[in-house]
Design an enzyme around this catalytic site. Structure first.
Site, short mmCIF file in Angstrom:
data_model
loop_
_atom_site.label_atom_id
_atom_site.label_comp_id
_atom_site.label_asym_id
_atom_site.label_seq_id
_atom_site.Cartn_x
_atom_site.Cartn_y
_atom_site.Cartn_z
CG ASP A 123 -1.82 1.22 1.30
OD1 ASP A 123 -1.99 1.90 0.27
OD2 ASP A 123 -2.34 1.50 2.40
CG ASP A 127 -5.38 3.52 -1.32
OD1 ASP A 127 -4.69 2.55 -0.92
OD2 ASP A 127 -5.83 3.59 -2.47
CG ASP A 177 -0.86 -11.92 15.26
OD1 ASP A 177 -0.71 -10.75 15.65
OD2 ASP A 177 0.07 -12.74 15.23
CG ASP A 180 -2.34 -6.60 15.40
OD1 ASP A 180 -3.24 -5.75 15.29
OD2 ASP A 180 -2.33 -7.47 16.29
CG ASP A 363 5.24 9.25 38.98
OD1 ASP A 363 5.08 10.18 38.18
OD2 ASP A 363 5.34 9.41 40.21
CG ASP A 401 -6.78 -4.63 18.18
OD1 ASP A 401 -5.74 -4.90 17.55
OD2 ASP A 401 -7.91 -4.70 17.67
CG PHE A 420 6.74 7.83 31.85
CD1 PHE A 420 8.06 8.23 31.71
CD2 PHE A 420 6.33 6.68 31.21
CE1 PHE A 420 8.96 7.52 30.94
CE2 PHE A 420 7.21 5.94 30.42
CZ PHE A 420 8.53 6.37 30.29
CG LEU A 423 6.80 11.26 28.56
CD1 LEU A 423 7.71 11.99 27.58
CD2 LEU A 423 6.92 9.74 28.38
CG HIS A 484 8.00 13.82 38.29
ND1 HIS A 484 7.16 12.88 38.86
CD2 HIS A 484 9.24 13.24 38.26
CE1 HIS A 484 7.85 11.80 39.16
NE2 HIS A 484 9.11 11.99 38.81
CG ASP A 486 3.43 15.76 37.02
OD1 ASP A 486 4.39 16.04 37.76
OD2 ASP A 486 2.76 14.70 37.13
CB CYS A 657 1.48 12.28 41.01
SG CYS A 657 2.32 13.86 40.89
#
Length: 675
Positions: A123, A127, A177, A180, A363, A401, A420, A423, A484, A486, A657
């Site tokens: 492809d 599309d 599968d 995917d 986190d 999924d 995180f 992040l 962090h 945040d 958090c």
């Protein structure tokens, strides 16, 4: 308009001693240097061929009639083509006859030709359909007018029990599968079989071997929806063709007009050592002589780009909220439940048997997704912090999924900045004419002048940079005890300007509010009213604390440095930023929030879950809550204050958090980025 691929010419040697059986791939040319095969004393040649064989001679001779004698002067080249696939093997013929000065025949080379149509297709125009022989299938180009096929990292798990990410299985787990993976089609047209010794082989490079696997359907009409009733037979129905153990493998030539489906599985995300580009080749091999390997006479190739991992900002629509239940966070959990119910969202509670007392849901993980024209799914990025919540992303989220990815660092390299809460990602922005329709990733690191400071581990930074589509920005967060971003910033949706506001913690705004209370005659109002008296402090006492003010002047400088970076890197103006009244105090040489940190919130559409600040009360209402409502309600946002004081704030965290949100993917398709 697509640029046509460069014409493929194959050099062919003539043999005047033995007739040759030659496979010709339609749309290519056979190139014969006529002097190279000419017997000694040859001066002229003539050409004769079947009706479906075409040829021309360069330089063009004066005489072009069949069997006309043409001079060998000028090093002539014969270019041979065929326009229709053969019905039978060796059903066409071309001969070249050589002559001496006096026209006597010196030798004759005979080609028995078999023409086949052959294309390896993907492809390439994105599309969702595999078109035939797209001229751009062998390269990658970004942008809405770009081209190139897309591959997903198959990091979900079709099996629910004894599960592993599908990339750890070298076989097709279930029919589901296949979605995917990316479909690749081999299309052929020609005789029932190839001449003896000829064969087709598919191959990849050693460099790509750890990034991709290829499976074949054993049915010429296989598709994503074929063989639903063949559960348990997938490994036989979809045999492995290419992998790190098998770089090259013969594939069947089906004969007639046929197609064969292959399913290409991505095994890894782009990273520091991998740009995400993968090439798969299909070659026609020609026999030479017994005891010698075949040689390739034609190669078709396709290129895939691995889909990047993409984060979603607060402005994307929420789908599901995640939070931990611990023995002491009932009040907090009740506030989150009420807010999620109000927003009509799903709530996923991680109970103590899984979290083992680790409440810091933000986190441990970051939600993102991967996408292609034919399929996409959420993917959780597991942080290297590996607290007691470490099993949750793998055990509870990984599934059909729902993908999983992590980057591991050496234990001695992991710091609090690898959690995180450090992040985040901005909403879409435009900066000096450059569009970032998927926003920009934001991470906290040490200040450039403090090389011994804490940083997010390099393997995670490398991973984030390698995704390319959300070009990261480094902020300075090491001044915070937890470290962090945040703790001092967030984004909320807005109906105007850029569609959002950046919220920044601001000690200056905090002192302005408290001085206003003092001037208004509320100097005796108490902070932390309603909590244990040991926390109580009046507005006047707070304002008289010179050490606290000095600490907050330092914090404001740190935040202002980040403010300037965010304005520059996100293309913001001061009107795009709202300063929130938040004070900090010092602990172990770094900053922590003095009272529940208002900016450390959960954003669920137009509803905000904000830490209840327990500020001084004026006319029976918390002055900090009043100020927050005034700032947010002008944007059409509703403030919902959640008591996290005992169960989170005292442990150096807040609402954000302790929670996490999975959000809808962007409508914008990452492959349309102009890079």
């Amino acid at each position: 308009m697509a640029k046509p691929r460069q014409e493929y010419q194959r050099t062919l040697r003539l043999d005047t001693e033995n007739a040759q059986s030659v496979v010709h791939v339609i749309s290519t040319k056979l190139r014969v240097n006529l002097n190279r095969a000419a017997p000694p004393r040859s001066k002229f040649f003539s050409v004769k061929c079947s009706s479906n064989v075409r040829y021309n001679i360069s330089p063009s001779p004066l005489e072009t009639a069949p069997l006309a004698l043409i001079s060998l002067n000028g090093d002539p080249v014969l270019l041979i083509t065929m326009e229709e696939a053969s019905v039978f093997e060796n059903d066409s013929k071309l001969s070249v006859q050589y002559y001496a000065e006096k026209k006597e025949v010196l030798g004759r080379a005979v080609l028995h030709l078999t023409a086949i149509e052959l294309s390896l297709d993907v492809d390439a125009d994105r599309d969702g359909k595999v078109e035939k022989n797209n001229p751009n299938k062998g390269s990658w180009k970004w942008g809405p007018k770009g081209h190139g096929a897309i591959l997903l990292t198959n990091c979900d798990a079709e099996r629910k029990y004894g599960k592993k990410p599908d990339i750890e299985h070298d076989f097709v787990n279930k029919i589901s599968d296949l979605k995917d993976m990316s479909l690749m089609v081999l299309r052929t047209k020609g005789p029932a079989k190839l001449p003896e010794g000829y064969k087709l082989t598919m191959h990849i490079s050693q460099g790509d071997a750890w990034s991709v696997r290829v499976f074949r359907s054993k049915s010429s009409e296989a598709s994503y929806h074929t063989f639903r009733s063949l559960f348990g037979f997938f490994e036989k129905r979809y045999p492995l063709v290419l992998s790190s153990e098998e770089l090259s493998k013969e594939v069947p030539y089906l004969g007639g007009t046929a197609s064969m489906d292959f399913f290409v599985e991505g095994l890894r995300f782009p990273d520091k050592d991998f740009d995400g580009l993968i090439t798969i080749n299909l070659s026609v091999l020609e026999p030479v002589a017994s005891g010698f390997p075949e040689t390739p006479i034609f190669t078709d190739r396709v290129v895939f780009k691995m889909a990047p991992w993409i984060m979603t900002p607060n402005t994307q629509k929420p789908i599901e909220v995640f939070v931990c239940s611990t023995k002491d966070n009932y009040q907090f959990l009740k506030g989150i439940r009420n807010l999620v119910q109000k927003c009509e969202l799903k709530l996923k509670v991680c109970y103590e048997y899984m979290n083992r007392g680790d409440r810091w849901m933000q986190d441990e993980l970051e939600f993102g997704y991967i996408d292609s024209p034919h399929h996409g799914f959420p993917v959780v990025l597991d942080s290297p912090r590996d607290g007691r919540l470490k099993d949750f992303p793998y055990e509870e989220l990984l599934g059909p999924d729902f993908g999983y990815v992590t980057r591991m660092a050496h234990d001695d390299m992991v710091s609090s900045l690898d959690s995180f809460g450090n992040l985040e990602v901005s909403p879409p922005v435009t900066v000096d004419g450059t569009n970032y329709p998927l926003g920009r990733i934001l991470i906290g690191v040490a200040f450039p002048t403090t090389p011994q400071g804490r940083n997010m581990t390099q393997v995670v930074q490398d991973f984030l940079w390698a995704q390319k589509v959300q070009n990261p920005v480094a902020l300075y967060s090491d001044w915070l005890l937890v470290g962090h971003i945040d703790e001092f910033m967030s984004f909320v949706p807005a109906p105007d300007r850029k569609g959002f506001r950046l919220l920044l913690a601001s000690p200056d705004a905090g002192y302005k509010l408290f001085r206003g209370l003092h001037n208004g005659g509320h100097g005796e109002a108490k902070m932390f009213d309603g909590l244990d008296e040991k926390y109580h402090i009046t507005v006047d006492e707070l304002l008289k604390d010179e050490n606290l003010e000095n600490q907050n002047n330092y914090v404001q400088n740190c935040i202002d440095w980040n403010r300037d970076v965010l304005k520059r890197e996100l293309g913001l103006e001061d009107d795009d930023i709202i300063d929130l009244p938040i004070l900090f105090t010092e602990e172990r040489g770094r900053a922590v929030a003095f009272y529940p940190d208002l900016v450390n919130m959960i954003v669920l559409g137009k509803n905000l879950g904000i830490p209840k600040p327990f500020g001084p009360k004026v006319n029976g209402r918390c002055a900090l809550e009043t100020e927050m409502c005034s700032l947010m309600e002008g944007l059409g946002l509703t403030c919902n204050f959640i008591d996290d004081f005992a169960s989170y704030h005292k442990l150096l965290g807040e609402v954000h958090c302790g929670s996490n949100v999975r959000r809808e993917p962007f409508d914008f398709k990452w492959w349309n980025l102009e890079m």
